[in-house]
Scaffold this active site. Structure first.
Site, short mmCIF file in Angstrom:
data_model
loop_
_atom_site.label_atom_id
_atom_site.label_comp_id
_atom_site.label_asym_id
_atom_site.label_seq_id
_atom_site.Cartn_x
_atom_site.Cartn_y
_atom_site.Cartn_z
N GLU A 1 32.24 34.73 35.36
CA GLU A 1 33.27 33.74 35.71
C GLU A 1 33.17 32.52 34.78
O GLU A 1 34.19 31.95 34.37
CB GLU A 1 33.12 33.29 37.17
CG GLU A 1 34.21 32.31 37.56
CD GLU A 1 34.03 31.69 38.93
OE1 GLU A 1 33.48 32.34 39.83
OE2 GLU A 1 34.45 30.51 39.09
N THR B 1 33.35 28.88 41.12
CA THR B 1 33.79 28.95 42.52
C THR B 1 32.68 29.35 43.50
O THR B 1 32.85 29.20 44.70
CB THR B 1 34.91 30.00 42.68
OG1 THR B 1 34.40 31.25 42.20
CG2 THR B 1 36.16 29.62 41.93
N ASN C 1 27.29 34.23 44.62
CA ASN C 1 27.41 33.69 45.98
C ASN C 1 26.33 34.26 46.90
O ASN C 1 25.87 33.57 47.81
CB ASN C 1 28.83 33.87 46.53
CG ASN C 1 29.08 35.26 47.04
OD1 ASN C 1 28.83 35.54 48.19
ND2 ASN C 1 29.54 36.17 46.17
FE1 SF4 Z 1 37.70 34.61 45.03
FE2 SF4 Z 1 35.94 35.74 46.66
FE3 SF4 Z 1 35.15 34.83 44.27
FE4 SF4 Z 1 35.81 33.15 46.23
S1 SF4 Z 1 34.08 34.58 46.23
S2 SF4 Z 1 36.46 33.01 44.09
S3 SF4 Z 1 37.53 34.23 47.22
S4 SF4 Z 1 36.56 36.51 44.65
#
Ligand code: SF4
Length: 325
Positions: free
Chosen positions: A143, A182, A242
């Site tokens: 990203e 993000t 994440n």
């Molecule tokens: Fe998009 Fe999911 Fe990545 Fe958030 S975690 S930016 S909603 S793909």
């Protein structure tokens, strides 16, 4: 918390039951759902094989199941035959990638999450306003490569830590703005932004928060379960930003946590002396992996499940028109 659910008759009756606090929301976000559906629809519409540049989302289970349906995963566009369709992953790509696909007259579908695309558009606007962008993110993450590749070289600078902010050499009157990846830690990023504002009081903030709703909600849910748990397990891949952040959130609250890709990675020794286990899953981990973990735990202990809800999610993203027309 919902009413506890008891099951798993095979568990050792001599061991005390294991309470499992299951974080909600967890697992798939709207961007991941959309990206997977894009590959599936592309396979239906164009037939196999459909090439996918980079893992569509960072999850081995998802990648393997799409491979079985006819997807071929590659890292670079030059590995894709010119006459085959190619999908770009949810993480986004530098501008040079679609430009190259167009130059070669290739059929491509962009599965970049709309929330990542929103950051791309903000980057373009900041450059149009003559700003130099300080981008908060993790070096090498796709990203980050994609977002940094939206603007001309030399107009964006990556910072990963507060120490990096201290090393910036811009003058106080420089026309600066910032953006972020993000999927960062909400708390760490707030600290980095604070350091940027102290160092460069005129720095321009993005119009809206860049850390996405799914990342924030999953971290909020782990913040709820971790203090009540003796140990937290997070299902996710080591390259899933994440997911790794969820482990950090738990550890920061004083509860040890392990990142696991599947139930097979659970070491039964981790459960010794554990009465309450927290469980979550990163945004690219399917719910089936959560159920497999619960089943595995049930082989050793009687499991009492409790859902802990931090937020409700109703986000759905539209598919690209080329797959719905
Ligand atoms: Fe998009 Fe999911 Fe990545 Fe958030 S975690 S930016 S909603 S793909």
């Amino acid at each position: 918390m919902n009413a506890p659910l008891r099951h798993q008759p095979e568990a050792d009756p001599l061991l005390p039951p294991l309470t499992v606090l299951i974080a909600a929301p967890r697992g798939f976000c709207a961007g991941v759902d959309r990206a997977i559906e894009i590959v599936e629809r592309a396979l239906e519409k164009y037939g196999a094989p459909v090439y996918v540049r980079h893992e569509i989302v960072h999850n081995r289970h998802v990648v393997e199941s799409l491979k079985e349906k006819g997807a071929i995963f590659v890292e670079e566009l030059d590995e894709v035959p010119t006459d085959a369709p190619v999908v770009f992953s949810a993480h986004g790509v530098p501008k040079s990638v679609p430009a190259e696909a167009e130059r070669r007259n290739m059929l491509y579908v962009d599965a970049t999450c709309p929330l990542v695309s929103k950051v791309h558009r903000q980057a373009e606007r900041q450059i149009e306003k003559g700003q130099h962008i300080i981008f908060i993110g993790h070096a090498g993450h796709p990203e980050v490569i994609g977002t940094m590749g939206q603007v001309p070289e030399g107009r964006i600078t990556l910072v990963e830590t507060i120490e990096d902010v201290g090393r910036l050499t811009f003058g106080a009157d420089e026309n600066l703005s910032f953006l972020s990846q993000t999927t960062l830690s909400v708390d760490d990023t707030a600290e980095i932004i604070e350091a940027l504002k102290v160092r460069f009081p005129g720095i321009v903030a993005p119009k809206a928060e860049d850390i996405c709703y799914a990342t924030s909600n999953r971290q909020a849910a782990v913040k709820q379960i971790a203090p009540a748990s003796d140990l937290v397990l997070v299902i996710g891949a080591p390259n899933s930003s994440n997911s790794v952040r969820l482990v950090e959130v738990s550890r920061r609250l004083g509860t040890d946590a392990h990142l696991i890709q599947s139930a097979a990675e659970i070491d039964p020794a981790w459960l010794e002396g554990i009465g309450t286990l927290g469980l979550s899953a990163g945004a690219s981990a399917p719910e089936v992996l959560v159920r497999e973990v619960i089943a595995k735990l049930g082989e050793w202990r009687t499991v009492e499940e409790q859902q802990v809800m931090a937020a409700e999610e109703k986000m759905v993203f539209k598919l690209p028109r080329q797959l719905t027309d």
